[in-house]
Design an enzyme around this catalytic site. Structure first.
Site, short mmCIF file in Angstrom:
data_model
loop_
_atom_site.label_atom_id
_atom_site.label_comp_id
_atom_site.label_asym_id
_atom_site.label_seq_id
_atom_site.Cartn_x
_atom_site.Cartn_y
_atom_site.Cartn_z
N HIS A 93 6.28 -6.07 -0.10
CA HIS A 93 6.87 -7.32 0.38
C HIS A 93 7.97 -7.80 -0.58
O HIS A 93 7.86 -8.89 -1.15
CB HIS A 93 5.80 -8.42 0.48
CG HIS A 93 4.54 -8.00 1.19
ND1 HIS A 93 3.29 -8.44 0.82
CD2 HIS A 93 4.34 -7.16 2.23
CE1 HIS A 93 2.38 -7.91 1.62
NE2 HIS A 93 2.99 -7.12 2.48
N THR A 122 -8.18 -1.15 -0.52
CA THR A 122 -7.93 -2.53 -0.12
C THR A 122 -8.34 -3.47 -1.26
O THR A 122 -9.13 -3.07 -2.14
CB THR A 122 -8.72 -2.86 1.18
OG1 THR A 122 -8.30 -4.13 1.65
CG2 THR A 122 -10.23 -2.86 0.97
N THR A 166 -7.14 0.93 2.33
CA THR A 166 -6.39 -0.23 2.75
C THR A 166 -6.46 -0.43 4.27
O THR A 166 -6.49 0.54 5.03
CB THR A 166 -4.90 -0.09 2.35
OG1 THR A 166 -4.14 -1.07 3.04
CG2 THR A 166 -4.33 1.27 2.71
N SER A 167 -6.45 -1.69 4.69
CA SER A 167 -6.51 -1.97 6.13
C SER A 167 -5.19 -1.63 6.83
O SER A 167 -5.14 -1.51 8.03
CB SER A 167 -6.84 -3.45 6.34
OG SER A 167 -5.81 -4.24 5.77
N GLU A 168 -4.13 -1.48 6.03
CA GLU A 168 -2.83 -1.20 6.65
C GLU A 168 -2.54 0.30 6.76
O GLU A 168 -1.43 0.69 7.12
CB GLU A 168 -1.71 -1.90 5.87
CG GLU A 168 -1.70 -3.40 6.10
CD GLU A 168 -0.50 -4.10 5.48
OE1 GLU A 168 0.38 -4.52 6.24
OE2 GLU A 168 -0.44 -4.23 4.25
N HIS A 174 7.06 -10.07 7.69
CA HIS A 174 6.01 -9.41 6.91
C HIS A 174 6.55 -8.71 5.66
O HIS A 174 6.31 -9.16 4.55
CB HIS A 174 5.27 -8.41 7.83
CG HIS A 174 4.14 -7.71 7.18
ND1 HIS A 174 3.16 -7.06 7.87
CD2 HIS A 174 3.83 -7.52 5.87
CE1 HIS A 174 2.29 -6.53 7.04
NE2 HIS A 174 2.67 -6.79 5.82
N HIS A 215 4.60 0.71 1.31
CA HIS A 215 4.78 -0.57 1.99
C HIS A 215 4.64 -1.69 0.97
O HIS A 215 3.75 -1.66 0.12
CB HIS A 215 3.74 -0.74 3.10
CG HIS A 215 3.58 -2.16 3.54
ND1 HIS A 215 4.61 -2.88 4.10
CD2 HIS A 215 2.52 -3.01 3.49
CE1 HIS A 215 4.19 -4.11 4.37
NE2 HIS A 215 2.92 -4.22 4.00
N ASN A 231 0.83 -1.20 0.00
CA ASN A 231 0.00 0.00 0.00
C ASN A 231 0.86 1.25 0.00
O ASN A 231 2.04 1.20 0.34
CB ASN A 231 -1.00 0.01 1.18
CG ASN A 231 -0.58 -0.91 2.31
OD1 ASN A 231 0.29 -0.56 3.09
ND2 ASN A 231 -1.16 -2.11 2.35
ZN ZN Z 1 1.84 -5.98 4.04
#
Ligand code: ZN
Length: 354
Positions: free
Chosen positions: A174, A122, A151-153, A234, A172, A107
């Site tokens: 991964h 999201t 987004t939930s983050e 994460h 953010h 996100n």
């Molecule tokens: Zn993440």
């Protein structure tokens, strides 16, 4: 003699709620302090986000979470906001193309007022977002505009922005090599590649459930002195004091670095590291760019922090350089003792096999 004011002085002043107008008029400002002052001049630090966010159309009107619904909508539908939304889509595309995100992961957020931000929705792949997918939120995570759900983050991004007044954008994702380090709980070793030393300042935050305020707090606790946070088990989150592309660049720099480190450790020789004076030169550049680092101001002999990292990266500076020589003999004694024990074990192992 005039007082010299650095970016840190200005940040400290802002954090303590002070007014930049109280700074002495005859002081000498470092270039990065001047940049920061330019950012915060006028009403609120982020009024001038057209400068900090890549020269998109000028802000129509400064908004806050207290602005009226009509004002928020007018802002969110302005050419300025559209330009920022396009930038987010572009960064999302790059994240996906470089395989830094998977599924709906990752996100992005851009601060657009004192306590408001535009962010990604999201449940959407970051590679295929449209400006119309974006959301406007206040700093508590309440959605103010946008059709898709935010987004939930987002709480983590907002907690970074609240804690670090200079953060104008956050990313953010991964990325596999960096996330590999985060899963192993290993901070990448330093003193190896200039790009990383100058532009990145990395720390690890412990694991918590993604999207929880607790996770956001653990990350936010580190953003005073670090711009790139490895989130254990994460991924990674980075903030920039320039713009969203710069926050994205932190990902490219970290991911390339982690990948290179991994390759260098597989070549059968101990990786070479730069010397403390060489690192000191890079840190000077870093400081002049206004990039935080907990090592700013340390003496050369205090700069090497590779010893904790496996597999076997050694600091380039001998440990016996401290003034009174304490530790030098202990270190070499310990080293030779370890060597003797290792030899003995190897010998026994060889015997038991034969
Ligand atoms: Zn993440």
């Amino acid at each position: 003699m005039s007082q010299v004011i650095t970016v840190k002085d200005v940040e400290d002043l802002m954090r303590s709620g002070g007014d930049v107008k109280s700074l002495p008029g005859d002081a000498i400002f470092t270039p990065s302090a001047r940049d920061l002052l330019r950012e915060i001049e006028g009403n609120g630090a982020y009024k001038n986000s057209s400068r900090t966010n890549g020269g998109v159309a000028a802000t129509p009107k400064t908004i806050t979470s207290k602005s009226s619904k009509a004002e928020l909508e007018a802002f969110f539908n302005s050419a300025h906001a559209h330009g920022l939304k396009e930038q987010i889509c572009e960064m999302g595309r790059r994240l996906w193309q470089r395989e830094y995100v998977d599924g709906n992961g990752g996100n992005i957020a851009i601060r657009v007022g004192e306590d408001v931000a535009i962010c990604t929705p999201t449940l959407v792949s970051k590679g295929f977002m449209k400006p119309a997918d974006m959301c406007l939120v206040d700093f508590e995570g309440n959605q103010l505009a946008g059709e898709k759900k935010r987004t939930s983050e987002i709480l983590m991004h907002l907690q970074i922005m609240k804690r670090q007044p200079r953060a104008v954008a956050t990313v953010h994702c991964h990325p596999p090599y960096s996330t590999g380090f985060a899963v192993a709980g290993i901070e990448p070793p330093t003193c190896m590649i200039p790009e990383y030393e100058v532009f990145s300042s990395v720390a690890i935050a412990p694991y918590r459930t993604p999207g929880t305020p607790e996770m956001g707090k653990l990350v936010a606790d580190l953003v005073d002195k670090h711009n790139t946070i490895l989130m254990a088990n994460h991924g990674v989150v980075a903030w920039s004091h320039n713009n969203v592309e710069d926050a994205y660049f932190k990902m490219e720099i970290l991911e390339a670095y982690c990948r290179t480190i991994l390759v260098s450790t597989q070549l059968g020789v101990a990786p070479k590291t730069m010397s403390a004076p060489q690192l000191q030169d890079l840190l000077k550049i870093k400081q002049s760019l206004g990039i935080p680092d907990p090592r700013h101001g340390l003496k050369e002999c205090e700069l090497c922090d590779n010893a904790e990292w496996r597999p076997g990266v050694q600091c380039g500076v001998p440990t016996n350089t401290n003034q009174n020589g304490i530790g030098a003999s202990v270190d070499s004694e310990t080293e030779s003792a370890v060597q003797r024990i290792t030899d003995l074990l190897m010998e026994q192992l060889a015997k038991s096999k034969s």
